[in-house]
Design an enzyme around this catalytic site. Structure first.
Site, PDB file in Angstrom:
ATOM      1  N   THR A  50     -86.056   9.432 -19.281  1.00 45.26           N
ATOM      2  CA  THR A  50     -85.096  10.455 -19.713  1.00 45.26           C
ATOM      3  C   THR A  50     -84.029   9.867 -20.633  1.00 45.26           C
ATOM      4  O   THR A  50     -83.870   8.646 -20.727  1.00 45.26           O
ATOM      5  CB  THR A  50     -84.384  11.075 -18.494  1.00 45.26           C
ATOM      6  OG1 THR A  50     -83.613  10.053 -17.833  1.00 45.26           O
ATOM      7  CG2 THR A  50     -85.371  11.674 -17.518  1.00 45.26           C
ATOM      8  N   ASP A  51     -83.310  10.762 -21.320  1.00 49.77           N
ATOM      9  CA  ASP A  51     -82.173  10.340 -22.131  1.00 49.77           C
ATOM     10  C   ASP A  51     -80.939  11.156 -21.726  1.00 49.77           C
ATOM     11  O   ASP A  51     -81.002  11.958 -20.800  1.00 49.77           O
ATOM     12  CB  ASP A  51     -82.489  10.471 -23.625  1.00 49.77           C
ATOM     13  CG  ASP A  51     -82.778  11.912 -24.048  1.00 49.77           C
ATOM     14  OD1 ASP A  51     -82.244  12.850 -23.427  1.00 49.77           O
ATOM     15  OD2 ASP A  51     -83.548  12.096 -24.998  1.00 49.77           O
ATOM     16  N   MET A  52     -79.835  10.927 -22.417  1.00 48.02           N
ATOM     17  CA  MET A  52     -78.579  11.555 -22.023  1.00 48.02           C
ATOM     18  C   MET A  52     -78.585  13.074 -22.163  1.00 48.02           C
ATOM     19  O   MET A  52     -77.682  13.733 -21.660  1.00 48.02           O
ATOM     20  CB  MET A  52     -77.417  10.965 -22.819  1.00 48.02           C
ATOM     21  CG  MET A  52     -77.504  11.224 -24.294  1.00 48.02           C
ATOM     22  SD  MET A  52     -76.126  10.477 -25.235  1.00 48.02           S
ATOM     23  CE  MET A  52     -74.812  11.654 -24.925  1.00 48.02           C
ATOM     24  N   ALA A  53     -79.600  13.629 -22.820  1.00 48.55           N
ATOM     25  CA  ALA A  53     -79.726  15.087 -22.874  1.00 48.55           C
ATOM     26  C   ALA A  53     -80.353  15.606 -21.578  1.00 48.55           C
ATOM     27  O   ALA A  53     -80.497  16.813 -21.393  1.00 48.55           O
ATOM     28  CB  ALA A  53     -80.552  15.516 -24.077  1.00 48.55           C
ATOM     29  N   GLY A  54     -80.744  14.687 -20.685  1.00 46.58           N
ATOM     30  CA  GLY A  54     -81.273  15.090 -19.387  1.00 46.58           C
ATOM     31  C   GLY A  54     -82.754  15.391 -19.414  1.00 46.58           C
ATOM     32  O   GLY A  54     -83.318  15.869 -18.425  1.00 46.58           O
TER      33      GLY A  54
END
Lengths: 139, 139, 139, 139
Positions: free
Chosen positions: A17-21
């Protein structure tokens, strides 16, 4: 393959995952390759293996993906692998990712069959007939 | 190196983050290796290079990191690299990551000098005297 | 857990390797996290989940690994997960990776229980008694 | 942008490579995103930022890349970023990677402008006029 489709599943990991969820888009290309390897393994093949006294590999020459819906941590996605085209020296796979029956992404990856020299140099070559037969499920 | 410390900086990329909105911890190990390579490059060395007619490499045998403060997208971190210990066959580097003057992480990585055979086989060896001299800044 | 050990397996993917022909060391930290998540899932828990009307997460504060033997493409590794220590606010897991019965790597990861605010801010908190009970297998 | 092209460079890291001794193809998608972010930063923008009291983000809806020549450890690649198309809600960037003046890869990435809600939910929206003006270099 001729119409048949190979299926494998994958559970999304936290590191995907990344910080955008959601799953970072570049990871879908890793997922496609892993699914391709699973398919090849089901036919006794691989993307990098000894063959007739040489090492063959399949470096990628093109890859694309459309991201239809977000995928999140711990989702289980189905990955459908099909052969789109087998050329003289190259092969193109198609991938459809789905979750709970809904398509979340669709992609393609094309590779070229290469002789891998000990110094890592790559030289394109025809797909060996025995490899091709197994890839096509005729063996 | 003898007390001197090498510094490099790195800007956090979107793909380095995870759904918690911070840099995924495993990436700090990539960052340490990249900083080590930058340091080595400043001395005309690398983690994988030809040396006296052979190829030498430095596979990692141990790595650790303490994560002190979260680091986020587009942060610029300073990475300080120091040599903790040079043994006969191994070397240990220390790393301190800081942001705006505050430490955000501290780590160590130990590697063993190896002869890399064409088939990828690794065989540990003494660090060549000429490599060591350059590593210690005596060359 | 109290002496019990959770096991999961993982097949090495092509993208896990590096130019040395082996699994890149930073990936073992991803593998440890994924094994931890599998263990937690077996107890109805996760590293990021809603709990009593809040979201709790477990950001990592320390991680270490010793790399004993190289691991290569398509190897299947067993990952043994055990709880080393459960503190008031933190938990430490131990991991042992093995291949064909031989240990290939050993690591530890420590995390702190945090309240995750909607803006991603993390605030350390005591591990909720109900979470702890399930983690310890008392539920 | 209107004909202008933004350039950034990137040095290949050890962790970017795979067992074939070259950059793993999935990493080119990370490189494209990082180059896009560098371009946006040069215009005071980002792929995830507060805007008029909200948070906007640009989740990717399509990505593709052709891999023309292999790229290896410590190569320095130039990445040329251009805007292919700005739609009402979406934007498509083109990327050309070159090494020593020769093209090594070409790709495209399309993103949709989204309102990012605190719970990570994404809702597509028109690119704000002020963001667009800066993106087009009219501000």
């Amino acid at each position: 393959m001729s119409g048949t489709v190979f299926h494998t599943t994958r559970r999304i990991e936290f590191a995907d995952t990344d910080m955008a969820g959601i799953v970072h888009f570049a990871n879908f290309f890793r997922f496609m390759e892993a699914a391709e390897v699973e398919f090849l393994r089901s036919r006794g093949l691989s993307v990098s293996m000894p063959w007739d006294g040489e090492r063959i590999g399949f470096p990628r020459v093109a890859a694309s993906c459309d991201f239809v819906r977000p995928v999140t941590f711990q989702d289980v996605v189905d990955v459908a692998v099909s052969i789109v085209k087998i050329g003289r020296k190259s092969v193109t796979y198609g991938f459809e990712f789905s979750k709970d029956g809904e398509v979340v992404a669709r992609g393609q990856v094309s590779s070229v069959c290469c002789r891998v020299h000990p110094d890592h140099k790559l030289e394109s070559m025809e797909i060996p007939a025995t490899y091709r037969a197994r890839l096509e499920g005729r063996d």
